[in-house]
Write a protein that holds these residues in place. Sequence first.
Motif, short mmCIF file in Angstrom:
data_model
loop_
_atom_site.label_atom_id
_atom_site.label_comp_id
_atom_site.label_asym_id
_atom_site.label_seq_id
_atom_site.Cartn_x
_atom_site.Cartn_y
_atom_site.Cartn_z
N PHE A 1 3.30 -14.08 37.83
CA PHE A 1 4.99 -13.67 37.08
C PHE A 1 5.45 -15.05 37.49
CE2 PHE A 1 8.10 -10.78 36.18
CZ PHE A 1 8.87 -12.03 34.61
N ILE A 2 5.54 -14.11 39.64
CA ILE A 2 6.65 -14.28 40.08
C ILE A 2 6.33 -16.11 40.30
CG2 ILE A 2 6.82 -14.69 42.87
CD1 ILE A 2 6.12 -11.77 42.95
N VAL A 3 5.15 -16.46 40.51
CA VAL A 3 4.38 -18.04 40.84
C VAL A 3 5.11 -19.05 39.64
CG1 VAL A 3 2.70 -19.38 40.42
CG2 VAL A 3 2.40 -17.78 41.93
N SER A 4 4.93 -18.21 38.09
CA SER A 4 5.53 -18.88 37.19
C SER A 4 7.27 -18.72 37.14
CB SER A 4 5.11 -17.92 35.76
OG SER A 4 4.11 -17.97 35.35
N ILE A 5 7.61 -18.17 37.61
CA ILE A 5 9.31 -18.11 37.65
C ILE A 5 9.42 -18.57 38.53
CG2 ILE A 5 11.73 -16.31 38.54
CD1 ILE A 5 9.98 -13.95 37.19
N TYR B 1 0.18 -14.82 34.60
CA TYR B 1 0.07 -16.57 33.74
C TYR B 1 0.38 -16.45 32.17
CZ TYR B 1 -0.88 -18.64 38.34
OH TYR B 1 -0.83 -19.29 38.74
N LYS B 2 -0.77 -15.19 32.64
CA LYS B 2 -1.40 -15.05 30.70
C LYS B 2 -0.03 -14.48 29.37
CE LYS B 2 -4.01 -13.30 27.02
NZ LYS B 2 -5.44 -12.60 26.75
N PHE B 3 1.06 -13.17 31.09
CA PHE B 3 2.09 -12.60 30.69
C PHE B 3 3.10 -13.60 30.23
CE2 PHE B 3 5.66 -10.49 31.31
CZ PHE B 3 6.43 -9.69 30.45
N ILE C 1 11.37 -21.47 29.06
CA ILE C 1 11.18 -22.73 30.55
C ILE C 1 9.56 -22.03 31.73
CG2 ILE C 1 11.83 -23.38 33.15
CD1 ILE C 1 14.42 -24.14 31.71
N ILE C 2 9.63 -20.38 31.69
CA ILE C 2 8.72 -19.59 32.41
C ILE C 2 7.65 -19.91 31.67
CG2 ILE C 2 8.26 -17.48 33.67
CD1 ILE C 2 11.42 -16.57 33.82
N ALA C 3 7.14 -19.63 30.39
CA ALA C 3 6.95 -19.65 29.93
C ALA C 3 6.00 -21.25 29.85
CB ALA C 3 7.11 -18.67 28.35
N LEU C 4 6.82 -22.16 29.44
CA LEU C 4 6.40 -23.13 29.84
C LEU C 4 5.73 -23.78 30.77
CD1 LEU C 4 8.97 -25.36 27.64
CD2 LEU C 4 6.85 -24.20 26.91
N GLY D 1 1.90 -24.17 31.31
CA GLY D 1 0.83 -25.62 32.99
C GLY D 1 0.25 -24.75 34.16
N LEU D 2 0.90 -23.44 34.14
CA LEU D 2 -0.35 -22.79 35.40
C LEU D 2 -2.02 -22.79 34.95
CD1 LEU D 2 3.21 -21.22 36.72
CD2 LEU D 2 1.00 -22.62 37.69
N ARG D 3 -1.86 -22.19 33.39
CA ARG D 3 -3.14 -22.03 32.64
C ARG D 3 -3.96 -23.28 32.34
NH1 ARG D 3 -3.09 -17.78 28.20
NH2 ARG D 3 -4.57 -17.35 29.36
N VAL D 4 -3.05 -24.73 32.40
CA VAL D 4 -4.27 -25.27 32.18
C VAL D 4 -5.02 -26.22 32.97
CG1 VAL D 4 -4.08 -28.49 31.19
CG2 VAL D 4 -2.60 -26.91 30.36
N ASN D 5 -6.65 -25.85 32.46
CA ASN D 5 -7.40 -26.30 33.46
C ASN D 5 -8.43 -27.18 33.29
OD1 ASN D 5 -10.51 -26.63 35.38
ND2 ASN D 5 -9.92 -23.92 35.34
N VAL D 6 -8.03 -28.53 34.23
CA VAL D 6 -8.30 -30.25 34.11
C VAL D 6 -9.97 -29.91 33.63
CG1 VAL D 6 -8.12 -32.17 35.16
CG2 VAL D 6 -5.94 -30.63 35.13
N LYS D 7 -10.96 -29.71 34.99
CA LYS D 7 -12.43 -29.07 34.74
C LYS D 7 -12.84 -28.70 33.39
CE LYS D 7 -12.06 -28.05 39.39
NZ LYS D 7 -12.89 -27.43 40.56
N ASP D 8 -12.08 -27.40 32.41
CA ASP D 8 -12.40 -27.51 31.25
C ASP D 8 -11.66 -28.55 30.26
OD1 ASP D 8 -12.79 -24.91 32.50
OD2 ASP D 8 -11.57 -23.99 31.40
N LEU D 9 -11.16 -29.45 30.78
CA LEU D 9 -11.01 -30.59 29.35
C LEU D 9 -11.85 -31.70 29.63
CD1 LEU D 9 -7.18 -30.99 29.79
CD2 LEU D 9 -7.89 -29.17 28.48
N ILE D 10 -12.34 -31.57 30.68
CA ILE D 10 -13.01 -32.92 31.29
C ILE D 10 -14.45 -32.47 30.80
CG2 ILE D 10 -14.24 -34.38 33.35
CD1 ILE D 10 -11.47 -33.79 34.41
#
Length: 342
Positions: A19-23, A66-68, A297-300, A304-313
């Motif tokens: 949560f702190i990182v998201s803020i 991040y999920k919260f 903006i915190i949620a957005l 972004g923080l939860r997007v795992n680029v490795k999972d996309l690939i």
Amino acid sequence: MKKLNNNFIKNIKGILPGFIVSILVAYLSILIAKFVPKLGAASIAIFLGMFVGNVFLNHNIFQKGYKFSETDLLSYSIVLLGATLSISTIYEIGFSGVIFIVLQMAITIIGALYIGKKLGFSDNFRYMMASGNAVCGSSAIAATSPVIGADDKEKGISITIVNVTGIVLMFLLPMISQFLYNNEITQTSAMVGGILQSVGQVVASGAMVNEHVKDLSTIFKIVRIIFLVVVVFVLGHLKHKSNKEIIEEEVQDMEKGKIKVPWYVIGFFITCALFSLNIISNDVSILCKEISNKFEIIALAAIGLRVNVKDLIKQGKSVSLYGLFIGLLQIVSAIILIGILL
């Protein structure tokens, strides 16, 4: 009581790091946006979140926070958004807008089932892909999976590919709308709100265009979510149409409220009604808008923080093609329907 307090404290401790990182990412994005206002804090928050999440802070300790930040704060943001919109604003989508949503959802469901069958996927996977893409991503899949008897593996894969598809479309749709509609509010909002899989993606994509598109596309999305119960029932019926006992159980579940419209949709309409009746004053409405924007903006940033680029690939070719074909179908059908109805 002591055990309850301990669980509450443990839960808070689990949420705080992410949560702190998201803020921090959100407020850094707001700061950067002052120097590059054309990008906007919303867009910056997503990209900066993706960079930070994939390069530095993708550890498990941050994931709960991040999920919260993504799910809960975005839900509160939508409820507060209702306090800034009157009933007349919702009427902007009109009867033709509702017809557009119904037809778009129907085409998505039928197309997802047909494409999945041609690609050789199981019924359960096809039904979850249909509900996830037609309604509201992970939430719709979570509501559909117990009704059709899907296992956790099928559920996990479908959630991943639906979210991957949504992330790609989240960036693509504003560009398509700019080219086709020159960012006209109703048509662009219908495109964004009528296609994207999750509420967060709708808010993010709409915010990349402008504030009016963000708000109206959210309304289009909320209309889709209202139909969640119907979609879950229909897919459950298709899966179990030869088993009358299971169908009867589904009807009973609906009557008992086990398949529910998300609480924030109800909250949105309540705050919207209160503002329309002048129970919520203009001053309070302005405050709600400011808080809603900050939460958003915190949620957005968390998205972004939860997007795992490795999972996309990592996604398999056939599963990736499935998501691609559904996405293309949604874009083409939306363009045709918008041309006819809006």
